[in-house]
Write an enzyme that holds these catalytic residues in place. Structure first.
Site, PDB file in Angstrom:
ATOM      1  N   CYS A  68       0.844  -1.204   0.000  1.00 28.83           N
ATOM      2  CA  CYS A  68       0.000   0.000   0.000  1.00 28.83           C
ATOM      3  C   CYS A  68       0.878   1.253   0.000  1.00 28.83           C
ATOM      4  O   CYS A  68       1.602   1.467  -0.976  1.00 28.83           O
ATOM      5  CB  CYS A  68      -0.990  -0.056   1.170  1.00 28.83           C
ATOM      6  SG  CYS A  68      -2.390   1.072   0.994  1.00 28.83           S
ATOM      7  N   HIS A  85      -3.900  -5.227  -0.224  1.00 29.61           N
ATOM      8  CA  HIS A  85      -3.480  -5.788   1.065  1.00 29.61           C
ATOM      9  C   HIS A  85      -3.478  -7.311   0.993  1.00 29.61           C
ATOM     10  O   HIS A  85      -4.518  -7.933   1.188  1.00 29.61           O
ATOM     11  CB  HIS A  85      -4.411  -5.279   2.175  1.00 29.61           C
ATOM     12  CG  HIS A  85      -4.184  -3.838   2.463  1.00 29.61           C
ATOM     13  ND1 HIS A  85      -3.235  -3.405   3.357  1.00 29.61           N
ATOM     14  CD2 HIS A  85      -4.732  -2.732   1.914  1.00 29.61           C
ATOM     15  CE1 HIS A  85      -3.211  -2.083   3.364  1.00 29.61           C
ATOM     16  NE2 HIS A  85      -4.114  -1.651   2.498  1.00 29.61           N
ATOM     17  N   GLU A 137      -2.432  -9.413   3.018  1.00 24.91           N
ATOM     18  CA  GLU A 137      -2.783 -10.001   4.321  1.00 24.91           C
ATOM     19  C   GLU A 137      -4.286 -10.036   4.545  1.00 24.91           C
ATOM     20  O   GLU A 137      -4.762 -10.652   5.498  1.00 24.91           O
ATOM     21  CB  GLU A 137      -2.074  -9.239   5.445  1.00 24.91           C
ATOM     22  CG  GLU A 137      -2.615  -7.854   5.780  1.00 24.91           C
ATOM     23  CD  GLU A 137      -2.176  -6.732   4.844  1.00 24.91           C
ATOM     24  OE1 GLU A 137      -1.619  -7.024   3.754  1.00 24.91           O
ATOM     25  OE2 GLU A 137      -2.410  -5.553   5.185  1.00 24.91           O
TER      26      GLU A 137
END
Lengths: 206, 259
Positions: A80, A181, A183
């Site tokens: 990001c 993202h 994750e």
């Protein structure tokens, strides 16, 4: 394997650490201990929020330490804002310079009737030869939340379309970045993080 | 293409998922961590955990629940209920949430939105608004009122004006619950959702009133919602978020599939 996650107070690191540890990595955090960057085997630079937060990387001396690690061949992943920092800068904070590893700068989405920030699951158009995105099929979805975006250049590993095409992932050698993202992107995101953890310099084109 | 999100909502009381209509006939519906993992596996794009009691004594229970739920969850995870300060929010983030949802505390002190956004980014702040149409107003939809205390007490604010203020203060998303529709299963309040969605530049999550797949089609189309919350998705004939999304895709709505 050991991964050093850099904390420059740009948001919460819990999710990134959790995902890396879930994949079996031994994840450690540094918020300015340069020796940890100097001895790092792999580096992750997360980040949400404002590009101006990257000023802390300069203030703490992390910027030259990261630059040296990259030159040494340490695999690096920016997430990001951490990806945007790899470029020359961002119009979000015009006085704050990025690493200038990739050319051009990041800009706000163009004026349109669509909402900004771009929030939600959007699809990846993967270019050939990306090691980071190995095994990611065309059209797989990942989770985004951002208002600024990186330009599409020769280093772009995947594009996503929202208002206009932008760089969803960037990759040149040991330096990689993702606007989304991983994750928070389910099985696809974990696959990408695993690719980063398993990245090897001697690997031929992926 | 950016897809419409289906968000699975878990109402949690004392560390357990509960289900009930308007908090009557509450039944135990299992362990939050297990339920969240199942929803994620079955295609939910995001998980929201709402602490419906949010007592001070329950704070530690909530943090333990968040920690356990977040451990194996790799989709966005929001937590709401009883978050009254930036410190409360910090604890919830530390426990593994990606977003916090604030409601009455933000109405009491709007600076709370600025404070959480400054520390954790706008994407981490969801402002939840409980709304009712104002039947006495010239325009019941545009003049819809904000309510607190589970929809019992008017907050003295208009929904659209409050949503705009929340955006200006740095909220990343609006979670709009129609108290008129909540629990009725007669469909989302599409007029109200569209009015709010058009008034702000941030995503709006519609909540309250889902009863059929057609209601979701309606709120994503006519209601201009960016996401929809499904609290009791398995009560109305769809077995999972995936099967709901398959039906939405067949109806021409862009959703994340396969998932």
């Amino acid at each position: 394997m050991r991964v050093t996650v850099i904390d420059y107070k740009a948001g919460n690191l819990t999710s990134v650490l959790k995902a890396l540890r879930h994949l079996g990595a031994e994840a450690e955090v540094t918020d300015g201990d340069l020796s940890m960057v100097e001895s790092a085997e792999r580096l992750v630079l997360p980040g949400v929020g404002h590009f101006a937060a990257t000023e802390r990387l300069d203030a703490t001396g992390l910027t030259p330490a990261i630059r040296a690690a990259i030159a040494r061949g340490v695999p690096f992943l920016g997430i990001c804002v951490g990806m945007q920092w790899l470029y020359a800068g961002s119009t979000e904070a015009p006085n704050q310079s990025g690493l200038c590893h990739f050319t051009d700068g990041c800009t706000h989405f163009a004026e349109s009737t669509e909402k900004v920030p771009h929030v939600g699951w959007n699809s990846l158009e993967v270019k050939r030869g990306s090691c980071l995105l190995a095994g990611v099929e065309p059209g797989e979805y990942v989770y985004f939340t951002h208002s600024y975006k990186a330009p599409v250049t020769d280093d772009t590993a995947a594009t996503t379309y929202y208002i206009e095409p932008f760089a969803a992932a960037v990759e040149r050698g040991n330096v990689m970045g993702v606007q989304f993202h991983p994750e928070k992107s389910g099985a696809t995101g974990l696959k990408i993080l695993r690719n980063f953890l398993e990245w090897k310099a001697e690997a031929t084109a992926c | 293409m950016l897809t419409k999100r289906i968000i699975a909502c878990l109402d949690v009381h004392a560390g357990r998922v509960v289900k009930g209509v308007k908090f009557i006939d509450i039944i135990d519906a299992g362990d939050p961590a297990t339920q969240a993992a199942r929803h994620a596996r079955e295609g939910a794009d995001e998980i929201v955990l709402l602490d419906i009691t949010a007592t001070h004594e329950g704070r530690q229970t909530l943090l333990d629940t968040v920690r356990r739920t977040a451990r194996e969850l790799f989709v966005p995870f929001a937590v709401g209920g009883g978050i009254r300060s930036a410190d409360d929010a910090a604890q919830v983030f530390e426990a593994g949430a990606d977003k916090v949802s604030v409601n009455s505390a933000a109405l009491a002190d709007p600076m709370l939105i600025d404070a959480i956004g400054r520390s954790f980014g706008a994407q981490a702040v969801v402002v939840a608004i409980d709304a009712r149409r104002d039947p006495n107003a010239a325009d019941p939809v545009r003049d819809a009122q904000v309510f607190v205390q589970g929809g019992r007490k008017p907050a003295g604010r208009r929904v659209i004006e409050w949503a705009r203020e929340a955006e200006d203060r740095g909220a990343g998303e609006i979670l709009l619950t129609s108290m008129d529709s909540d629990g009725m299963r007669t469909g989302f309040d599409c007029e109200l959702t569209a009015a709010v969605s058009e008034a702000v530049g941030i995503p709006v999550i519609a909540s309250g009133g889902a009863g059929t797949v057609a209601h979701f089609v309606d709120v994503f189309g006519r209601g201009k919602a960016d996401a929809a919350l499904a609290a009791s998705i398995f009560h109305f004939g769809v077995s999972s978020a995936r099967s709901l999304k398959e039906e939405l895709a067949a109806a021409g709505i862009s959703v994340r599939l396969p998932c």
